[in-house]
Design a protein around this motif. Structure first.
Motif, PDB file in Angstrom:
ATOM      1  N   VAL A   1       0.842  -1.208   0.000  1.00  0.00           N
ATOM      2  CA  VAL A   1       0.000   0.000   0.000  1.00  0.00           C
ATOM      3  C   VAL A   1       0.871   1.251   0.000  1.00  0.00           C
ATOM      4  O   VAL A   1       0.648   2.192  -0.779  1.00  0.00           O
ATOM      5  N   VAL A   2       1.870   1.280   0.885  1.00  0.00           N
ATOM      6  CA  VAL A   2       2.745   2.449   0.972  1.00  0.00           C
ATOM      7  C   VAL A   2       3.505   2.636  -0.344  1.00  0.00           C
ATOM      8  O   VAL A   2       3.632   3.753  -0.850  1.00  0.00           O
ATOM      9  N   ALA A   3       4.012   1.541  -0.910  1.00  0.00           N
ATOM     10  CA  ALA A   3       4.743   1.633  -2.175  1.00  0.00           C
ATOM     11  C   ALA A   3       3.851   2.170  -3.290  1.00  0.00           C
ATOM     12  O   ALA A   3       4.306   2.926  -4.162  1.00  0.00           O
TER      13      ALA A   3
ATOM     14  N   ASP B   1       5.628   3.359  -6.937  1.00  0.00           N
ATOM     15  CA  ASP B   1       6.682   2.396  -7.257  1.00  0.00           C
ATOM     16  C   ASP B   1       6.048   1.071  -7.680  1.00  0.00           C
ATOM     17  O   ASP B   1       5.828   0.176  -6.852  1.00  0.00           O
ATOM     18  N   LYS B   2       5.761   0.924  -8.960  1.00  0.00           N
ATOM     19  CA  LYS B   2       5.033  -0.237  -9.446  1.00  0.00           C
ATOM     20  C   LYS B   2       5.824  -1.537  -9.289  1.00  0.00           C
ATOM     21  O   LYS B   2       5.248  -2.593  -9.009  1.00  0.00           O
ATOM     22  N   ASP B   3       7.138  -1.479  -9.482  1.00  0.00           N
ATOM     23  CA  ASP B   3       7.944  -2.694  -9.359  1.00  0.00           C
ATOM     24  C   ASP B   3       7.937  -3.215  -7.926  1.00  0.00           C
ATOM     25  O   ASP B   3       7.816  -4.423  -7.687  1.00  0.00           O
ATOM     26  N   LEU B   4       8.072  -2.297  -6.982  1.00  0.00           N
ATOM     27  CA  LEU B   4       8.064  -2.701  -5.581  1.00  0.00           C
ATOM     28  C   LEU B   4       6.685  -3.220  -5.181  1.00  0.00           C
ATOM     29  O   LEU B   4       6.577  -4.206  -4.446  1.00  0.00           O
TER      30      LEU B   4
ATOM     31  N   TYR C   1       5.822  -6.964  -3.577  1.00  0.00           N
ATOM     32  CA  TYR C   1       5.125  -7.144  -2.305  1.00  0.00           C
ATOM     33  C   TYR C   1       3.800  -7.883  -2.490  1.00  0.00           C
ATOM     34  O   TYR C   1       3.421  -8.715  -1.666  1.00  0.00           O
ATOM     35  N   LEU C   2       3.080  -7.559  -3.554  1.00  0.00           N
ATOM     36  CA  LEU C   2       1.806  -8.240  -3.789  1.00  0.00           C
ATOM     37  C   LEU C   2       2.016  -9.720  -4.068  1.00  0.00           C
ATOM     38  O   LEU C   2       1.177 -10.546  -3.699  1.00  0.00           O
TER      39      LEU C   2
END
Length: 413
Positions: free
Chosen positions: A253-255, A260-263, A267-268
């Protein structure tokens, strides 16, 4: 119209709202009804009267005289709770416990904390905050009676109670209190000897940072909290998976807020793997997670990244009959994300259908949320007649997104 543009009398009337009559305010202050009437008519308002009214309505005198605007969406009961909660947090941290406090056993304090979390995840934030008020000094009294070397459990209870206070304060927009409470929670967590407690508190602090627009700090802390408790799936307990899943999902959520789509993708992937391993929704340590939580929060993340098409695809893949596995607050938040995605796609009627259903089913929860007002402003551009009806549910005017509105009827933007 700005808060400072109102007269003192008008501000009293606005703060009193519909829930508190002049007679009720007179009883709360010990003043006569005539005195209240004159104060609201700007005919007579002494400093003593002003201070009594401010105390009864749960606001600072600076708010009463127009120097500081009240927090939007807060009813009189909210303000009273927040003022009492603030006093309790600061007094407990200073070791100032009520003379009448009686020490409860750890099980009783834990039961009270669990009740608080249940209220919180139902979206009953004022009730949850009010229940923290007696729990904090009870936890402190229990800690005080434990022998040196045997206080780990008590420090864990203190960390949970302070974290609850921080969560309520953060959601209510009381950022200073949220910072203070989460700081006290961190001190207690570090003394608890519990490997999960510091990470739980760190994630809570990251949420405070997020709402304070400190995105870089929020992301760094959220990442660390998740990494510190990353379990080995082959032997992880359900509690560990629940806490880790909620943490890694929050990091996503924070990313997403940082774009920051890659991050986010990384995480997802971990979030989905954790949810799949769990097989269903679980609650533990004031957190909740499972495959449905992962799926529904992915919708909000896609919306934040501006990926409207992806958000709608995700929505189509989520069966409505599975949403009952979520808490009430989680279901409501998903409904807001869904309505926002539909609005972004210019599906005006569908967005209003989703939004209105959520507002009718959870009016108390919606009062403390920002998205309903944002969605109404977006859909309002379509000038549909239905916008006025939905706007009335949250107390905003279609097409208007600035200026002050009475605290009892305005969404917290």
């Amino acid at each position: 119209m700005q808060w400072s543009d109102y007269t003192n009398g008008e501000r009293i009337k606005i703060l009193r709202g519909k829930d508190v009559t002049q007679a009720a305010l007179a009883e709360m202050t010990g003043l006569s009804v005539v005195t209240i009437q004159k104060a609201e008519q700007d005919k007579q308002l002494s400093l003593n009267t002003l201070m009594k009214i401010a105390n009864a309505l749960g606001v600072d005198t600076s708010v009463m005289v127009g120097q500081q605007a009240p927090r939007r969406a807060m009813a009189q009961s909210d303000r009273t709770m927040m003022r009492t909660l603030s006093q309790t947090v600061h007094d407990t941290a200073a070791g100032l416990l009520p003379d009448s406090i009686a020490m409860d056993e750890a099980a009783a304090v834990r039961h009270g904390i669990d009740r608080c979390w249940n209220l919180y995840w139902k979206g009953h934030y004022t009730e949850a905050g009010a229940l923290v008020v007696p729990i904090l000094p009870q936890a402190a009294a229990y800690l005080r009676e434990q022998p040196v070397g045997g206080q780990s459990c008590a420090w864990g209870l203190m960390a949970d109670a302070y974290r609850l206070a921080a969560y309520v304060a953060n959601l209510m927009g009381a950022r200073d209190l949220a910072y203070s409470a989460i700081g006290h929670a961190q001190t207690a967590a570090d003394r608890s000897g519990d490997e999960l407690q510091p990470a739980l508190v760190a994630s809570g602090r990251a949420w405070v940072y997020l709402r304070d627009a400190r995105l870089g700090d929020a992301l760094s802390l959220a990442e660390k909290a998740a990494v510190d408790i990353e379990p080995r799936f082959s032997r992880a307990t359900m509690e560990q998976l629940t806490v880790y899943g909620s943490h890694i999902n929050f990091a996503a959520v924070v990313a997403s807020r940082r774009g920051d789509k890659d991050l986010v993708k990384s995480y997802l992937s971990q979030s989905n793997a954790t949810g799949a391993r769990m097989g269903g929704e679980h609650r533990a340590r004031g957190t909740l997670f499972g495959p449905m939580t992962a799926d529904t929060q992915a919708v909000g993340i896609a919306v934040a990244l501006g990926q409207t098409g992806k958000a709608l695809d995700l929505i189509r893949g989520i069966p409505e009959d599975r949403l009952s596995a979520l808490t009430e607050a989680a279901r409501n938040r998903y409904a807001m994300d869904k309505a926002m995605a539909q609005a972004d796609a210019r599906l005006w009627d569908a967005s209003l259908d989703t939004l209105e259903k959520a507002l009718v089913e959870a009016p108390v929860w919606a009062r403390h949320q920002a998205l309903p007002g944002v969605i109404v402003q977006k859909v309002g551009r379509a000038s549909t007649a239905r916008v006025r009806r939905v706007s009335a549910l949250i107390g905003v005017r279609p097409g208007v997104d600035s200026g002050f509105a009475p605290a009892t009827s305005r969404t917290a933007l």
